[in-house]
Design an enzyme around this catalytic site. Structure first.
Site, PDB file in Angstrom:
ATOM      1  N   HIS A 157       0.835  -1.213   0.000  1.00 33.30           N
ATOM      2  CA  HIS A 157       0.000   0.000   0.000  1.00 33.30           C
ATOM      3  C   HIS A 157       0.868   1.261   0.000  1.00 33.30           C
ATOM      4  O   HIS A 157       0.448   2.305   0.491  1.00 33.30           O
ATOM      5  CB  HIS A 157      -0.945   0.038   1.207  1.00 33.30           C
ATOM      6  N   SER A 278      16.518  21.210 -16.159  1.00 35.49           N
ATOM      7  CA  SER A 278      15.356  22.052 -16.444  1.00 35.49           C
ATOM      8  C   SER A 278      15.856  23.370 -17.009  1.00 35.49           C
ATOM      9  O   SER A 278      16.847  23.919 -16.527  1.00 35.49           O
ATOM     10  CB  SER A 278      14.576  22.296 -15.153  1.00 35.49           C
ATOM     11  N   LYS A 284      17.576  21.500 -10.990  1.00 35.82           N
ATOM     12  CA  LYS A 284      16.884  20.236 -11.232  1.00 35.82           C
ATOM     13  C   LYS A 284      17.697  19.180 -11.967  1.00 35.82           C
ATOM     14  O   LYS A 284      18.495  19.490 -12.843  1.00 35.82           O
ATOM     15  CB  LYS A 284      15.602  20.498 -12.045  1.00 35.82           C
ATOM     16  N   GLU A 291      10.638   8.347 -16.871  1.00 38.06           N
ATOM     17  CA  GLU A 291       9.308   8.851 -17.238  1.00 38.06           C
ATOM     18  C   GLU A 291       8.931   8.416 -18.646  1.00 38.06           C
ATOM     19  O   GLU A 291       7.797   8.011 -18.918  1.00 38.06           O
ATOM     20  CB  GLU A 291       9.274  10.370 -17.125  1.00 38.06           C
TER      21      GLU A 291
END
Ligand code: ARG
Length: 482
Positions: A157, A278, A284, A291
């Protein structure tokens, strides 16, 4: 010149003509079309349609057609008037050997040709995929070995559940890969029958020994039913579905790494060579690779659904709809190739923050299960043990401490069974090692599992590790205008 113009008086509508052609994508089947044509020529020789000399001439000309396009150097794609790859080869063959080239079409139909070419192509892509899977599995095994006895929390979970070895977690993905591999091998076994000799729908009208071409092309044998063989695309569906299942596994891996690389988890550092920055926020480092892996798997799922929808409700046997099953095959092949090219080096370059992972195992009562097991060993039924440890956890929550911070006196209020050996039984090592069953995370069990997985991955690698893309043309042949 069309392959079928005899019956027609009017020319095709020019847009329709361009729109229905498959050569803009099926040129990728050129090596398979050439191989299948050479195999058919052998069968024609055996049945007396081609003399041995003619057969040799045809075979040499067919090799010659492939030569300029088979190089690893991508060629500029330019158009051709050919309707499809079968037409292209026929035009080229006639260019090379005149009317003898037209003889090759004796006793065969494009319906069986495309069924054959596509099977050969999928068969090869399965091998390429299996090689890539073996390589990725090896990278995971390498990380599992390097992780040694390092621990991390296992989640259920998405809540911390119990500590496991990092190697145990990595080996979970090796299992998925091995299942994917077996699905693909299974698909290959089922597709490995040769449609040549099936004709357009009812079987060739020439007495052909169908075992000749089947054998020449490495098939197990000829297909059993001409209607099925010319209309079957199960192998495309199975390939796409196996790829979709593999994509799901890749996506779950990608998702975990994306999550674990966040500051909130801080379990790993993403390799810079596989991350991006970024343009707006200078600090970043973004997980674009994972992804995109997650996103590409959506493409694979979608492709499997497309193929299913394509064949659903098609009457037997060949329908032009089947031409649309080709691009999904190329889509799956391209997508998988890219993913499996990246996954092994990316996996090898991952660096885990073991201290942080271990710290995450030492708070949040990840030893509660081991603590209950301790009581079970003292003769307490598990349900009661669960209750007693639950009470102790509640007590700790109020005191903001962990089970191992309690004194023996404090523990005894939850049960008389607690003794000094409790603390050793809930240490991190003991918490891991108490899962001493086959498939469990105890250190000795994981060592066994690692060895065993190495054996299975070794077999995969020795069967397919050498699979490399051959010199199949990567773009539409230049000067294809035949
Ligand atoms: N390009 C066609 C395909 O991919 C080849 C078979 C054509 N057969 C036909 N009867 N029109 O399906």
């Amino acid at each position: 010149m069309k392959m079928w113009s005899g019956r027609f008086r009017e020319p095709l509508d020019p847009f329709f003509e361009a729109w229905q052609r498959s050569f803009p994508f099926d040129w990728r089947l050129l090596p398979q079309e050439i191989a299948a044509s050479k195999a058919h020529a052998l069968a024609l020789e055996a049945s007396g349609v081609l003399s041995p000399h003619e057969r040799l001439q045809v075979a040499a000309a067919l090799d010659g057609i492939l030569r300029p396009y088979g190089s690893a150097q991508p060629l500029e794609p330019i158009g051709s008037e050919a309707e499809d790859v079968h037409h292209f080869v026929e035009l080229k063959l006639v260019e090379a050997v005149g009317d003898l080239g037209l003889k090759l079409h004796t006793g065969r139909s494009r319906n069986e040709q495309i069924a054959t070419d596509l099977r050969l192509y999928v068969r090869r892509q399965i091998d390429v995929t299996l090689g890539g899977l073996g390589d990725w599995a090896r990278a995971l095994l390498g990380q599992a070995k390097a992780a040694g006895h390092a621990v991390m929390p296992a989640y259920t979970h998405l809540q911390r559940a119990e500590p496991v070895l990092v190697a145990h977690w990595l080996l979970a993905y090796v299992e998925m890969i091995l299942r994917d591999a077996s699905r693909l091998e299974d698909c290959k076994k089922r597709l490995n029958f040769c449609p040549l000799g099936s004709g357009a729908v009812a079987g060739a009208t020439l007495k052909l020994d169908r075992t000749i071409a089947a054998h020449e092309l490495g098939f197990t044998g000829p297909t059993a039913n001409s209607m099925d063989a010319t209309s079957d695309r199960d192998f495309v569906l199975e390939f796409a579905q196996a790829a979709a299942a593999l994509g799901l596994h890749i996506s779950r891996f990608a998702e975990e790494l994306t999550l674990y690389s966040t500051a909130e988890f801080g379990f790993l550092d993403l390799p810079e060579q596989f991350s991006t920055g970024s343009s707006a926020m200078p600090q970043k480092k973004n997980p674009d690779l994972t992804e995109l892996l997650r996103a590409k798997s959506a493409r694979l799922l979608g492709t499997a659904a497309t193929v299913g929808a394509l064949v659903k409700g098609l009457p037997l046997a060949y329908n032009k709809d089947l031409q649309e099953t080709q691009e999904p095959v190329f889509e799956v092949a391209n997508t998988l190739e890219g993913m499996l090219q990246l996954l092994p080096p990316f996996t090898r370059a991952l660096s885990f923050r073991s201290a942080r992972m271990q710290a995450a195992c030492q708070s949040g009562f990840l030893n509660a299960m081991a603590a209950a097991t301790y009581l079970v060993h003292k003769g307490v039924p598990f349900r009661k043990a669960h209750e007693k440890i639950g009470n102790a956890v509640r007590y700790c929550l109020d005191k903001s401490c962990e089970l191992n911070d309690l004194t023996l006196d404090e523990l005894k209020q939850f049960g008389p069974e607690f003794a000094q050996d409790f603390f050793a039984a809930i240490s991190l090592e003991a918490t891991v090692d108490c899962h001493d069953v086959q498939g469990g995370t105890a250190r000795s069990r994981v060592a066994d599992a690692l060895r065993e997985a190495e054996g299975r991955v070794g077999v995969l690698m020795s069967d397919y590790g050498a699979t490399r893309l051959d010199d199949t043309p990567q773009t539409e042949p230049a000067h294809a205008g035949a």
